[in-house]
Design a protein around this motif. Structure first.
Motif, PDB file in Angstrom:
ATOM      1  N   THR A  57       0.827  -1.206   0.000  1.00 45.39           N
ATOM      2  CA  THR A  57       0.000   0.000   0.000  1.00 45.39           C
ATOM      3  C   THR A  57       0.860   1.254   0.000  1.00 45.39           C
ATOM      4  OG1 THR A  57      -1.727  -1.168   1.234  1.00 45.39           O
ATOM      5  CG2 THR A  57      -1.812   1.232   1.233  1.00 45.39           C
ATOM      6  N   GLN A  58       1.883   1.265   0.841  1.00 41.96           N
ATOM      7  CA  GLN A  58       2.720   2.448   1.001  1.00 41.96           C
ATOM      8  C   GLN A  58       3.512   2.759  -0.276  1.00 41.96           C
ATOM      9  OE1 GLN A  58       2.479   4.125   3.822  1.00 41.96           O
ATOM     10  NE2 GLN A  58       3.937   5.754   3.337  1.00 41.96           N
ATOM     11  N   LEU A  59       4.002   1.723  -0.947  1.00 43.14           N
ATOM     12  CA  LEU A  59       4.840   1.913  -2.130  1.00 43.14           C
ATOM     13  C   LEU A  59       4.044   1.844  -3.428  1.00 43.14           C
ATOM     14  CD1 LEU A  59       7.820  -0.392  -1.030  1.00 43.14           C
ATOM     15  CD2 LEU A  59       7.626   2.088  -0.754  1.00 43.14           C
ATOM     16  N   SER A  60       2.757   1.524  -3.306  1.00 42.28           N
ATOM     17  CA  SER A  60       1.882   1.412  -4.490  1.00 42.28           C
ATOM     18  C   SER A  60       2.424   0.394  -5.491  1.00 42.28           C
ATOM     19  CB  SER A  60       1.727   2.785  -5.171  1.00 42.28           C
ATOM     20  OG  SER A  60       1.137   3.707  -4.284  1.00 42.28           O
ATOM     21  N   ILE A  61       2.822  -0.758  -4.976  1.00 44.54           N
ATOM     22  CA  ILE A  61       3.286  -1.856  -5.829  1.00 44.54           C
ATOM     23  C   ILE A  61       2.519  -3.117  -5.457  1.00 44.54           C
ATOM     24  CG2 ILE A  61       5.598  -0.878  -6.182  1.00 44.54           C
ATOM     25  CD1 ILE A  61       6.680  -2.745  -4.092  1.00 44.54           C
ATOM     26  N   PRO A  62       2.335  -4.042  -6.403  1.00 44.43           N
ATOM     27  CA  PRO A  62       1.495  -5.217  -6.132  1.00 44.43           C
ATOM     28  C   PRO A  62       2.173  -6.243  -5.225  1.00 44.43           C
ATOM     29  CG  PRO A  62       2.445  -5.362  -8.333  1.00 44.43           C
ATOM     30  CD  PRO A  62       2.811  -4.014  -7.807  1.00 44.43           C
ATOM     31  N   LEU A  63       1.360  -6.969  -4.470  1.00 45.81           N
ATOM     32  CA  LEU A  63       1.815  -8.117  -3.693  1.00 45.81           C
ATOM     33  C   LEU A  63       1.481  -9.369  -4.502  1.00 45.81           C
ATOM     34  CD1 LEU A  63       2.786  -9.609  -1.144  1.00 45.81           C
ATOM     35  CD2 LEU A  63       0.491  -9.323  -0.195  1.00 45.81           C
ATOM     36  N   VAL A  64       2.503 -10.124  -4.880  1.00 46.58           N
ATOM     37  CA  VAL A  64       2.328 -11.295  -5.741  1.00 46.58           C
ATOM     38  C   VAL A  64       2.475 -12.572  -4.929  1.00 46.58           C
ATOM     39  CG1 VAL A  64       3.287 -12.583  -7.696  1.00 46.58           C
ATOM     40  CG2 VAL A  64       3.121 -10.093  -7.808  1.00 46.58           C
ATOM     41  N   ASP A  65       1.494 -13.458  -5.062  1.00 45.43           N
ATOM     42  CA  ASP A  65       1.545 -14.769  -4.408  1.00 45.43           C
ATOM     43  C   ASP A  65       2.269 -15.740  -5.336  1.00 45.43           C
ATOM     44  OD1 ASP A  65       1.195 -17.073  -2.995  1.00 45.43           O
ATOM     45  OD2 ASP A  65      -0.982 -17.168  -3.241  1.00 45.43           O
ATOM     46  N   LEU A  66       3.559 -15.948  -5.084  1.00 45.86           N
ATOM     47  CA  LEU A  66       4.366 -16.797  -5.966  1.00 45.86           C
ATOM     48  C   LEU A  66       3.867 -18.230  -6.017  1.00 45.86           C
ATOM     49  CD1 LEU A  66       8.132 -15.848  -5.514  1.00 45.86           C
ATOM     50  CD2 LEU A  66       6.715 -15.588  -7.532  1.00 45.86           C
ATOM     51  N   ALA A  67       3.283 -18.699  -4.911  1.00 44.59           N
ATOM     52  CA  ALA A  67       2.822 -20.088  -4.867  1.00 44.59           C
ATOM     53  C   ALA A  67       1.749 -20.355  -5.915  1.00 44.59           C
ATOM     54  CB  ALA A  67       2.291 -20.428  -3.485  1.00 44.59           C
ATOM     55  N   ILE A 111      13.243 -11.948  -8.127  1.00 43.90           N
ATOM     56  CA  ILE A 111      12.890 -12.853  -9.209  1.00 43.90           C
ATOM     57  C   ILE A 111      12.203 -12.063 -10.327  1.00 43.90           C
ATOM     58  CG2 ILE A 111      10.684 -13.429  -8.086  1.00 43.90           C
ATOM     59  CD1 ILE A 111      10.910 -16.223  -9.305  1.00 43.90           C
ATOM     60  N   VAL A 112      12.618 -12.305 -11.564  1.00 43.56           N
ATOM     61  CA  VAL A 112      12.006 -11.638 -12.714  1.00 43.56           C
ATOM     62  C   VAL A 112      10.717 -12.381 -13.056  1.00 43.56           C
ATOM     63  CG1 VAL A 112      12.289 -10.904 -15.105  1.00 43.56           C
ATOM     64  CG2 VAL A 112      14.269 -10.932 -13.576  1.00 43.56           C
ATOM     65  N   LEU A 113       9.584 -11.702 -12.894  1.00 44.91           N
ATOM     66  CA  LEU A 113       8.288 -12.331 -13.085  1.00 44.91           C
ATOM     67  C   LEU A 113       7.764 -12.180 -14.504  1.00 44.91           C
ATOM     68  CD1 LEU A 113       6.602 -11.142  -9.763  1.00 44.91           C
ATOM     69  CD2 LEU A 113       7.517 -13.414 -10.258  1.00 44.91           C
ATOM     70  N   GLU A 114       7.988 -11.001 -15.118  1.00 47.10           N
ATOM     71  CA  GLU A 114       7.467 -10.751 -16.461  1.00 47.10           C
ATOM     72  C   GLU A 114       8.456  -9.932 -17.265  1.00 47.10           C
ATOM     73  OE1 GLU A 114       3.506  -9.122 -16.697  1.00 47.10           O
ATOM     74  OE2 GLU A 114       2.870 -10.185 -14.883  1.00 47.10           O
ATOM     75  N   ASP A 115       8.561 -10.265 -18.545  1.00 41.73           N
ATOM     76  CA  ASP A 115       9.341  -9.489 -19.510  1.00 41.73           C
ATOM     77  C   ASP A 115       8.335  -8.730 -20.364  1.00 41.73           C
ATOM     78  OD1 ASP A 115      10.952  -8.432 -21.415  1.00 41.73           O
ATOM     79  OD2 ASP A 115      11.810 -10.327 -22.112  1.00 41.73           O
ATOM     80  N   ARG A 116       8.109  -7.465 -20.012  1.00 40.08           N
ATOM     81  CA  ARG A 116       7.097  -6.673 -20.691  1.00 40.08           C
ATOM     82  C   ARG A 116       7.733  -5.799 -21.769  1.00 40.08           C
ATOM     83  NH1 ARG A 116       3.812  -5.199 -15.137  1.00 40.08           N
ATOM     84  NH2 ARG A 116       5.587  -3.813 -14.811  1.00 40.08           N
ATOM     85  N   ALA A 117       6.899  -5.115 -22.529  1.00 40.80           N
ATOM     86  CA  ALA A 117       7.384  -4.340 -23.674  1.00 40.80           C
ATOM     87  C   ALA A 117       8.406  -3.282 -23.263  1.00 40.80           C
ATOM     88  CB  ALA A 117       6.203  -3.693 -24.398  1.00 40.80           C
TER      89      ALA A 117
END
Length: 582
Positions: free
Chosen positions: A59-69, A92-98
């Motif tokens: 919330t504070q950093l306005s970034i998503p929380l990802v459930d890796l499991a 960990i690199v999750l996505e390679d976006r444009a």
């Protein structure tokens, strides 16, 4: 990047009222002693849970929380960041976006780590927060040592080609120096990382196969350097103190080694095959030790009955099932609980899997005539209270075990049978008198290990016609009244749909009706009495209940029942209304 502002986690938690100032000061003092990050220290001290910290930062950093499991990441994308950097900075690199990479981090407030990761990647990064435990598990799944093993095999193959007359030179040196030793160290590290129970090394005509058994299923890596097979086998024989010149006969041995900071006990078996020698190694992690009985996964009611039985002063208790069903693990768990100063416990095993203090463990050695029966006779002269026999292999061992149970000893042992009911029949077939069994046998527990559905990719599943028909006919269950699940397959489970295993148990306690059937040598009467016994539920019914709970798949239920699907060719012919050719 999402932010550049330095975040002081402790002050933020105090400001939001999640911890007090006093708790923060105590955690900071403890952090200095432990040398860990503040968040981990707070969680370890029980002042806050990890999810509360992660949600606040999200919330504070306005970034998503990802459930890796439950996240379907791509292995190639993850490998964009080297394993060394990923593990060092917990990223960990999750996505390679444009235009950027989405990078999950256990601590997104670490600006130094963010800068270092940015330097290694070709595009800007956006951050996400991930749980550290899930991150470490993902590392073990993605950063396998297959490439390293292939490279070492190629290097060893080249050295063998260059030194065809000097195999001894290549086998010398410490575990970290000799080329073949480096290869074996990497193979063991990969196996431990994947929680493999066995390693198979199999030479073919033009390749060598390294196979690991994970959750009961073999996973294969093929290498073309067939010339390395003799060097690998010889090195393993040296480690197990076996005869390296004997290639015509099977040999068994064991050795200990340190792998990734863990002490590993390896049981080794060699066997001559057409293209050399096949090697199978069972891996036992000695740092884990024997399981506590609560960790076996038995339902509470069954566990209570099992406990009651092995706390009896005398009698025989048998654990049955095929090889690899966890029988020995169950017995060790019982021994752990029985291991008190006032009780003398002797075990007769082949081999001794886990070394337990205070318990007198004997390794049989048939080569010198030290078999189960001989050790068991000697054990009875050692004034034991409890005897554990690794396996009832022959009539003589069973006879001595029954005699021991009759003379005031508690005897625990295993037998290779499919279920509890067939166990009594097997003992009668081995020549044990029914009246003796009726007097000494207290309970039989049958068990299997089945694969659990991966929680990361579990989805609803509708049984096909064959499965529905089988469940209805064999279990008398209406499929439409239940829901089932199946794993789709993801990186977390190696695209198998399964992750981990669990036990399925069937417990039969002896009662007056069962004992009377044994006295009469009435096997059919025993089967019928078992069906009426209080608390008795067949293995396949227990497995189906787990399937209804979404823990295991219907495929695992069918496999446990020994049921295979109809032959595909016959199914095809039936659809065409043709008869198969005789």
């Amino acid at each position: 990047m999402a932010f550049r502002k330095k975040i002081r986690l402790g002050d933020l938690l105090v400001d939001k009222g999640l911890i007090t100032g006093e708790q923060l000061q105590l955690a900071l003092q403890e952090q200095k002693k432990l040398g860990r990050k503040l968040g981990s220290t707070l969680v370890e001290l029980g002042m806050i849970d990890e999810d509360s910290i992660l949600n606040l930062l999200s919330t504070q950093l306005s970034i998503p929380l990802v459930d890796l499991a439950n996240y379907s990441y791509n292995e190639v994308t993850v490998r964009t960041l080297s394993e060394t950097i990923a593990r060092r900075y917990r990223a960990i690199v999750l996505e390679d976006r444009a235009t950027d990479y989405l990078v999950g981090m256990a601590d997104p407030t670490d600006l130094y780590a963010v800068d270092e990761i940015q330097e290694k990647l070709s595009k800007p990064i956006s951050q996400a927060i991930v749980r550290e435990a899930d991150l470490l598990m993902a590392f073990d799944k993605v950063y396998r040592r297959t490439d390293e093993i292939n490279a070492l095999a190629e290097e060893l193959g080249q050295e063998l080609s260059d030194n065809t007359d000097d195999l001894a030179h290549l086998l010398q040196g410490e575990m970290t120096e000799a080329p073949v030793a480096k290869l074996l160290q990497s193979i063991f590290e990969d196996a431990v990382q994947m929680s493999a129970s066995d390693i198979h090394i199999e030479p073919g005509k033009s390749e060598i196969r390294i196979r690991q058994r994970v959750d009961g299923i073999l996973h294969e890596q093929v290498m073309k350097e067939i010339q390395i097979a003799p060097a690998v086998v010889v090195r393993l024989k040296l480690m197990a103190d076996l005869n390296i010149s004997e290639k015509r006969l099977p040999q068994d041995g064991r050795f200990n080694m340190l792998v990734s900071g863990r002490e590993i006990d390896v049981r080794l078996s060699t066997m001559p095959v057409q293209n050399g020698e096949s090697v199978v190694m069972r891996i036992l992690d000695q740092t884990r030790g024997a399981l506590d009985i609560e960790q076996l996964g038995m339902p509470s009611g069954l566990l209570k009955r099992f406990r009651k039985n092995f706390h009896l002063p005398h009698g025989m208790i048998l654990v049955t099932g095929p090889t690899g069903s966890g029988k020995t693990t169950s017995l060790y768990a019982a021994l752990q609980e029985l291991n008190k100063a006032e009780s003398k416990i002797i075990t007769v095993e082949d081999p001794v899997e886990y070394q337990l203090s205070r318990i007198n463990q004997v390794q049989v050695n048939p080569k010198i005539g030290l078999n189960f029966a001989q050790v068991l006779r000697a054990a009875l002269r050692q004034d034991p209270d409890i005897i554990m026999v690794g396996e009832m292999r022959d009539a003589e061992t069973v006879e001595i075990g029954v005699s021991a149970a009759m003379t005031g000893h508690l005897v625990l042992s295993t037998l290779h049978t499919n279920d509890t009911v067939s166990t009594a029949t097997r003992l009668l077939d081995m020549g044990v008198e029914g009246y003796l069994l009726a007097t000494t046998l207290r309970s039989i527990i049958a068990q299997r290990l089945v694969r659990k559905i991966c929680s990361g990719c579990a989805q609803d599943y509708s049984p096909d016609a064959f499965e529905s028909s089988w469940i209805r006919d064999q279990l008398s269950v209406e499929v439409s009244k239940h829901s089932y699940k199946k794993g789709k397959g993801c990186l977390h489970c190696g695209f198998t749909g399964y992750h981990g295993r669990m036990g399925v148990y069937e417990l039969l306690d002896m009662n007056a009706e069962l004992a009377e059937a044994l006295r009469r040598d009435d096997t059919q009467g025993f089967v019928e009495a078992a069906a009426r016994a209080p608390g008795y539920e067949p293995l396949v019914h227990v497995a189906h209940e787990y399937a209804c709970q979404g823990l295991i798949s219907i495929d695992e239920v069918l496999k446990l029942a020994g049921q295979s699907r109809e032959d595909p060719l016959e199914e095809e012919l039936e659809e065409l209304e043709l008869e198969p050719e005789v």
